[in-house]
Design an enzyme around this catalytic site. Sequence first.
Site, mmCIF file in Angstrom:
data_model
loop_
_atom_site.group_PDB
_atom_site.id
_atom_site.type_symbol
_atom_site.label_atom_id
_atom_site.label_comp_id
_atom_site.label_asym_id
_atom_site.label_seq_id
_atom_site.Cartn_x
_atom_site.Cartn_y
_atom_site.Cartn_z
ATOM 1 N N ASN A 2 0.799 -1.225 0.000
ATOM 2 C CA ASN A 2 0.000 0.000 0.000
ATOM 3 C C ASN A 2 0.836 1.281 0.000
ATOM 4 O O ASN A 2 0.462 2.284 -0.602
ATOM 5 C CB ASN A 2 -0.981 0.000 1.175
ATOM 6 C CG ASN A 2 -0.286 -0.065 2.521
ATOM 7 O OD1 ASN A 2 0.693 -0.783 2.689
ATOM 8 N ND2 ASN A 2 -0.792 0.677 3.490
ATOM 9 N N GLU A 59 4.317 -3.057 12.654
ATOM 10 C CA GLU A 59 3.229 -2.090 12.563
ATOM 11 C C GLU A 59 2.101 -2.745 11.796
ATOM 12 O O GLU A 59 2.263 -3.108 10.629
ATOM 13 C CB GLU A 59 3.642 -0.794 11.876
ATOM 14 C CG GLU A 59 2.508 0.223 11.930
ATOM 15 C CD GLU A 59 2.805 1.537 11.267
ATOM 16 O OE1 GLU A 59 2.197 1.794 10.203
ATOM 17 O OE2 GLU A 59 3.642 2.288 11.792
ATOM 18 N N CYS A 109 -2.913 2.219 6.935
ATOM 19 C CA CYS A 109 -3.210 1.807 8.307
ATOM 20 C C CYS A 109 -3.426 2.992 9.233
ATOM 21 O O CYS A 109 -4.042 2.860 10.292
ATOM 22 C CB CYS A 109 -2.099 0.905 8.835
ATOM 23 S SG CYS A 109 -0.439 1.585 8.683
#
Length: 523
Positions: free
Chosen positions: A164, A260, A294
């Site tokens: 992403n 993460e 995110c």
Amino acid sequence: MTAVISPAEQLALPAQTVERLTKRAAAGGAAAVAVHAPATGVKIGDLPQSSVADIEQAFATAREAQRDWAARPIAERAAVFKRFHDILLDEQADILDILQTETGKSRPHAFDEVGDVAVNSRYYAKVAAGLLDPHKRNGVLPILTQTTEVRRPKGVVAVISPWNYPLALSASDALPALIAGNAVISRPDNQTALTALWANEVAERAGLPAGVWQVVLGRGREIGGEVIARADYVDYTGSTATGRTIAAQAATRLIGCSLELGGKNPMLVLDDADIDKAADGGIRACFSSAGQLCESMERIYVHTDVYDEFVQKFVALVDEMKLGANLAFDSDMGSLTFQRQLDSVSAHVDDAVAKGATVLTGGKARPDLGPYFYEPTVLADVTDAMAVYRDETFGPVVSIYRVASDEEAIAQANDTAYGLNASVWTRDTKRGRKIAEQLRSGAVNINEGFIAAWGSIDAPSGGLGDSGTGRRHGADGILKYTDSQTIAVQHLLPIAPLPGMSDEVWAKTMTLAFRGMKLLGLK
């Protein structure tokens, strides 16, 4: 209705670019896979894949190269990434084209990644020596004990990055590890491997020795375990489910990892917020990279006194968004990247609508624009019976909730297993800070969505709970790639009874010494 910019007729990259970059990969021992541009479906190329033998050779090469690299002065290692910074900015048009083609995101959102890597390059090149140089520490006995803390690189670091944000999450995580004296083996997602390979190429042009940073290619389920089995530290960004697996693999080998993971991030609009600014900021907060971020906001809690005004202005701005993925700064949001993302987004919206949610705008796919386009979507009347209420969507969908007080907003915001990012909008920043301190989140932005905290890289960034463990950015972002070593030199007298002194007298003498050091304020 959301405006439209027709996608370019041909987004696939030039064949010579694909060939040049894929040759850089430590790959070829496994069957190649085809990669396509999400915005158009046009084939980008066939991507070579790494076999176990390829991975084994990459790590062997890395370990040999790392010894010489670590022996170089910190200033020399940092200088490479000062040059990397300049090349990146000078040649940004090239990487923006590659990034957009591989991800389908709009050019403004692709540029966010260029900015991220530039800031990280400059920062760590500047602060590395101050963080990594030996530091004197207080010894057990003042003057007599001289103690130094030194930092040693872990060795070979594995950076496993997602699709992403393929430039930011490959290069920005690799470069502090490299400046710290490690070698790096990157495993980017196949869909966005060319972006990571471009960064790798630029690093070597900037002076990084060959072999210090290598890229292996393959699906995580096929080669991820092989990479982790050989690494000295693992840096991973991706899903919570995969993060748990990586944490278990790292624990088995007693190596460190930084993870993460996902987020279901809340945005709080207080009763004194500047509604125009909050609505405009909400667009960036919710729909950057089509919500495939995110850090993005998927829940908005609005005080009842300003709810109607905020919803009206926010929805109006969403309706004005331009969709497209042209290689130019002429669209507000691009495409989703995979069919599975489109399916997930559609499923969340369809489930919510079937159970009584209201679609305020958006709510449907746009195959007329490209295979994976989906309109930016705003939902109301969402309940905990709906999947979108608690599960991460990872797409351009946000739910708006009415709240009667700050306390209710805080309680609702904290009602999640995640804890990555949050946003608070208020004219009273003191009030905003007070609320921020009550939010269970690794970062809180006041009067901004995510970039204020994310871009302030002198401060650590990371999540709580199901959003992960470990930190990037700040001192933590480079020191995690090192082991500390304490070297203590004892002078003149031993830390033991003097000749002829009994243990009892020694204990009494040291008791007096400890009391004296406390009175003198010694650490």
